[in-house]
Design a protein around this motif. Structure first.
Motif, PDB file in Angstrom:
ATOM      1  N   TRP A 120       0.803  -1.212   0.000  1.00  0.00           N
ATOM      2  CA  TRP A 120       0.000   0.000   0.000  1.00  0.00           C
ATOM      3  C   TRP A 120       0.845   1.275   0.000  1.00  0.00           C
ATOM      4  O   TRP A 120       0.315   2.386  -0.094  1.00  0.00           O
ATOM      5  N   GLU A 121       2.154   1.109   0.173  1.00  0.00           N
ATOM      6  CA  GLU A 121       3.071   2.230   0.347  1.00  0.00           C
ATOM      7  C   GLU A 121       2.815   3.376  -0.650  1.00  0.00           C
ATOM      8  O   GLU A 121       2.549   4.504  -0.262  1.00  0.00           O
ATOM      9  N   GLN A 122       2.872   3.051  -1.942  1.00  0.00           N
ATOM     10  CA  GLN A 122       2.826   4.078  -2.971  1.00  0.00           C
ATOM     11  C   GLN A 122       1.490   4.815  -2.994  1.00  0.00           C
ATOM     12  O   GLN A 122       1.442   6.039  -2.969  1.00  0.00           O
ATOM     13  N   VAL A 123       0.431   4.046  -2.991  1.00  0.00           N
ATOM     14  CA  VAL A 123      -0.881   4.685  -3.146  1.00  0.00           C
ATOM     15  C   VAL A 123      -1.215   5.531  -1.918  1.00  0.00           C
ATOM     16  O   VAL A 123      -1.818   6.603  -2.025  1.00  0.00           O
ATOM     17  N   LEU A 124      -0.755   5.095  -0.739  1.00  0.00           N
ATOM     18  CA  LEU A 124      -1.007   5.892   0.466  1.00  0.00           C
ATOM     19  C   LEU A 124      -0.167   7.159   0.470  1.00  0.00           C
ATOM     20  O   LEU A 124      -0.579   8.205   0.964  1.00  0.00           O
ATOM     21  N   LYS A 125       1.051   7.062  -0.114  1.00  0.00           N
ATOM     22  CA  LYS A 125       1.900   8.248  -0.243  1.00  0.00           C
ATOM     23  C   LYS A 125       1.219   9.267  -1.152  1.00  0.00           C
ATOM     24  O   LYS A 125       1.203  10.462  -0.866  1.00  0.00           O
ATOM     25  N   ASP A 126       0.643   8.753  -2.250  1.00  0.00           N
ATOM     26  CA  ASP A 126      -0.059   9.642  -3.175  1.00  0.00           C
ATOM     27  C   ASP A 126      -1.190  10.356  -2.459  1.00  0.00           C
ATOM     28  O   ASP A 126      -1.416  11.556  -2.643  1.00  0.00           O
ATOM     29  N   ALA A 127      -1.906   9.609  -1.622  1.00  0.00           N
ATOM     30  CA  ALA A 127      -3.030  10.196  -0.890  1.00  0.00           C
ATOM     31  C   ALA A 127      -2.523  11.264   0.067  1.00  0.00           C
ATOM     32  O   ALA A 127      -3.099  12.341   0.186  1.00  0.00           O
ATOM     33  N   LYS A 128      -1.411  10.954   0.724  1.00  0.00           N
ATOM     34  CA  LYS A 128      -0.859  11.901   1.687  1.00  0.00           C
ATOM     35  C   LYS A 128      -0.391  13.178   0.975  1.00  0.00           C
ATOM     36  O   LYS A 128      -0.628  14.287   1.453  1.00  0.00           O
ATOM     37  N   ASP A 129       0.265  12.980  -0.177  1.00  0.00           N
ATOM     38  CA  ASP A 129       0.713  14.132  -0.954  1.00  0.00           C
ATOM     39  C   ASP A 129      -0.462  15.012  -1.349  1.00  0.00           C
ATOM     40  O   ASP A 129      -0.353  16.224  -1.446  1.00  0.00           O
ATOM     41  N   ALA A 130      -1.586  14.382  -1.619  1.00  0.00           N
ATOM     42  CA  ALA A 130      -2.776  15.140  -2.019  1.00  0.00           C
ATOM     43  C   ALA A 130      -3.535  15.644  -0.789  1.00  0.00           C
ATOM     44  O   ALA A 130      -4.628  16.195  -0.919  1.00  0.00           O
TER      45      ALA A 130
END
Lengths: 338, 339
Positions: A120-130
């Motif tokens: 889930w690392e990448q997609v959660l990072k994307d969410a956090k960035d947004a």
């Protein structure tokens, strides 16, 4: 049907995702990703309009899961939140697509019931960035940085197993020969409920598990395993512990067919608290069930509101599980919603 | 299987029965030696009671699926949708039994007709549309479960209907009623296949479809018929499964059972390439798989590793079944002996 729904819900976000990606490349990325600073860009558009929340669900594989979906949908309607729902049909890739879609659509928060623990690392990072907070429900996940999600709302499977074990120890005064019906090998609830039960048994020397086999969380599995084990172990068996209600209900039939009285000759304790279990307790064939509540809607949206308001909240909220036995079944059966 | 009609050899020509039988006997011998009470039989309430009886009753679903699957595989196809078709027939029966006043004499034919039609739909995809069987039947394998969930509204539907409960739990002539059901289906299928030209058509289509079409065999009708028949068998298995637990568990029933059925057929000596088939072999194969499962449970093999011994036995029987493998091994030993 299902197919067309998932088709639309995966294709549409993909288009939006492409759009969002191009925007991101041209430099609209928020400059700061720290959550401590207020995010005015975020608050402005949502100030007056309704809150939009995306919910990435695992699927609809059991009545428990359906009840969870229902609870979240109802709570959203109650609070006037616009809910975007995605059914991953048990696949992580669908779920990642759905979360990416939510990010692209610029939802205010995402509720995620992860299919599996990793990846889930990448997609959660994307969410956090947004700057979109992610609230996990009913299952945890493994990430290197736990600031990637706002909070986890889940039941404690180990505690459930322990509660079942303690109830049985009390009922039998610490003496029992138990058949354990395990869930699907390798699944988190099966591992944890086995562990919790074993922990509870450690303090009681007279309580022994004489056989432990998997009924795969199925009614038919519970029946087949119990049927076979009763033939081998015969009258030795005094109790059955099932990792979910469905297997217990199957076991009850096997006990009846073996000419014994379930609930009397052999005590049965299980976990989940579905309606069928309460019906069986009213009939006297099941002795006890430990509730694992799927009605996470209210807690989930409390967490969403806190996360958006940037209020402090614990990293993990344990849903209170409750033990129900026959004496309580009659009184509460009509109020059961799943 | 003490079916006297099973004796004439020419009825069951095709793969040899020796190997699956040997596997079954070896397994039973192991159970006899190492599992306490495996062979204990007693009479309770006028019927036999014991582990062996359970094996027959629990194995009946796979046996029925394997019957239908044998014919499908004999035409060079495969039917992955049987598990989902089981869910559909179970769902239909449960809903009709609980929500209507219809008699079982109406409900059972309705359910079987539905699965027969869906089976025939598979047949149409394979023979008319020319889709690969594995893909064609995958459609219903996935979609069929959705249909079953729609019928039951995603819930487990329970019932107490006496007639319906009898199918999977009742006893007839001292044995589970399902044993009679399987024997009747085996007998009818064997008669059809070996006493009429049907069997010849099935083998011809599986052997060489083009050649049989040129010789005037309607390959389309043959395929429609075998997939439809597989649908009926799956429907029956679904009735038993639902009856067994007095409930239609649409989301879980029959899961992975298509693979058990294919195993049973292969172990029983029917070639996956089509052509020759062996109905009795498939029944023995199904019994072998059920005996294995029951042995694992009673022996206390940890569930997480139970698939391993199961796989080993299946691989062993499949290897013995392979002529090439036997020739190879025989050759080795022969050479060593002469050296």
């Amino acid at each position: 049907m299902k197919q067309t729904h998932s088709f639309r819900s995966t294709i549409a976000p993909l288009g939006a995702l492409a759009l969002a990606a191009s925007i991101a490349i041209t430099g609209c990325k928020p400059e700061s990703t720290t959550t401590t600073a207020p995010a005015p860009s975020k608050a402005a558009p949502t100030g007056e309009s309704t809150l939009v929340v995306g919910f990435a669900q695992v699927g609809a594989e059991s009545s428990w899961r359906t009840a969870e979906t229902q609870s979240i949908k109802e709570e959203a309607a109650e609070r006037g939140v616009e809910l975007k729902f995605s059914d991953a049909q048990g696949k992580q890739e669908n779920q990642i697509k759905a979360v990416n879609g939510f990010i692209a659509q610029g939802v205010d928060a995402i509720i995620l019931a992860p299919v599996v623990e990793t990846g889930w690392e990448q997609v959660l990072k994307d969410a956090k960035d947004a700057e979109i907070p992610v609230i996990l429900v009913d299952r945890g996940l493994k990430v290197s940085d736990d600031s990637l999600y706002a909070t986890l709302i889940a039941s404690d499977f180990v505690a459930e197993g322990r509660m079942a074990g303690e109830w049985l120890a009390k009922k039998t005064e610490g003496k029992a020969s138990i058949i354990e019906l395990q869930g699907t090998p390798g699944s988190a609830p099966a591992i944890d409920r086995k562990k919790g039960f074993a922990d509870a048994l450690k303090e009681h020397e007279g309580m022994k598990i004489i056989a432990s086999q998997s009924g795969d969380f199925r009614r038919s599995g519970g029946k087949e395993v119990t049927e076979a084990l009763l033939k081998v172990h015969g009258d030795k068996v005094t109790a059955i512990y099932a990792h979910n209600d469905d297997m217990a209900l199957g076991a009850i039939q096997a006990i009846e067919e073996a000419g014994k009285k379930p609930g009397t000759d052999i005590l049965i304790v299980s976990i989940d608290g579905v309606r069928g279990a309460f019906e069986a307790m009213v009939k006297g064939t099941l002795n006890c069930t430990v509730e694992c509540s799927p009605l996470l809607g209210p807690l989930a949206f409390d967490a969403v509101e806190k996360a958006i308001a940037l209020d402090e909240q614990p990293k993990k909220t344990i849903v209170e599980d409750q033990v129900f036995d026959q004496s309580m079944a009659e009184a509460v059966i009509d109020s059961r919603r799943y | 299987m003490n079916d006297p009609m099973a004796k004439p050899k020419e009825w069951f020509q095709g793969g040899s029965l020796v190997w699956p039988l040997l596997g079954l006997v070896a397994l039973l011998a192991y159970d006899f030696l190492f599992v306490d009470g495996f062979f204990r039989l007693e009479v309770r309430d006028g019927h036999l009671y014991g582990t062996l009886v359970d094996i027959l009753n629990q194995g009946s679903k796979t046996m029925l699926l394997a019957l239908g699957m044998t014919l499908v595989i004999a035409t060079g196809g495969v039917d992955l949708s049987v598990g989902s078709l089981m869910a559909i027939s179970g769902a239909l029966v449960a809903v009709l039994v609980t929500q209507t006043e219809m008699s079982l004499a109406m409900i059972v034919p309705i359910a079987l007709a539905a699965t027969a039609l869906l089976g025939a739909f598979n047949g149409v995809l394979v023979s008319v549309a020319g889709i690969q069987p594995i893909v064609a039947t995958l459609i219903l394998m996935v979609g069929g479960r959705g249909i079953a969930m729609l019928i039951t509204g995603g819930q487990i539907v329970t019932f107490e209907h006496a007639g319906m409960v009898y199918i999977g739990n009742g006893h007839f002539l001292g044995l589970p009623f399902t044993v009679t059901l399987v024997l009747v289906m085996l007998l009818v299928t064997s008669l059809l296949m070996r006493k009429t030209a049907c069997g010849l058509f099935v083998e011809a289509v599986g052997d060489n479809e083009t050649a049989s079409r040129f010789s005037g065999v309607s390959t389309r009708s043959v395929k429609l018929a075998v997939y439809g028949f597989s649908g009926i068998c799956a429907g029956l298995a679904g009735l038993i499964a639902a009856s067994n637990i007095k409930a239609a568990d649409s989301s879980r029933v029959g899961e992975m059972m298509e693979l058990d059925a294919i195993f049973a057929v292969v172990v029983g000596g029917t070639a996956l390439t089509g052509g020759r088939f062996n109905l009795l072999g498939s029944i023995i194969g199904a019994l072998l798989i059920q005996t294995l499962t029951t042995t694992m449970i009673t022996q206390g093999v940890p569930p997480a590793i139970a698939p391993v011994p199961k796989a080993i036995v299946i691989v062993a029987v499949c290897l013995l079944q392979s002529e090439k493998f036997r020739a190879e091994i025989g050759g080795r030993f022969g050479r060593r002996a002469s050296a």
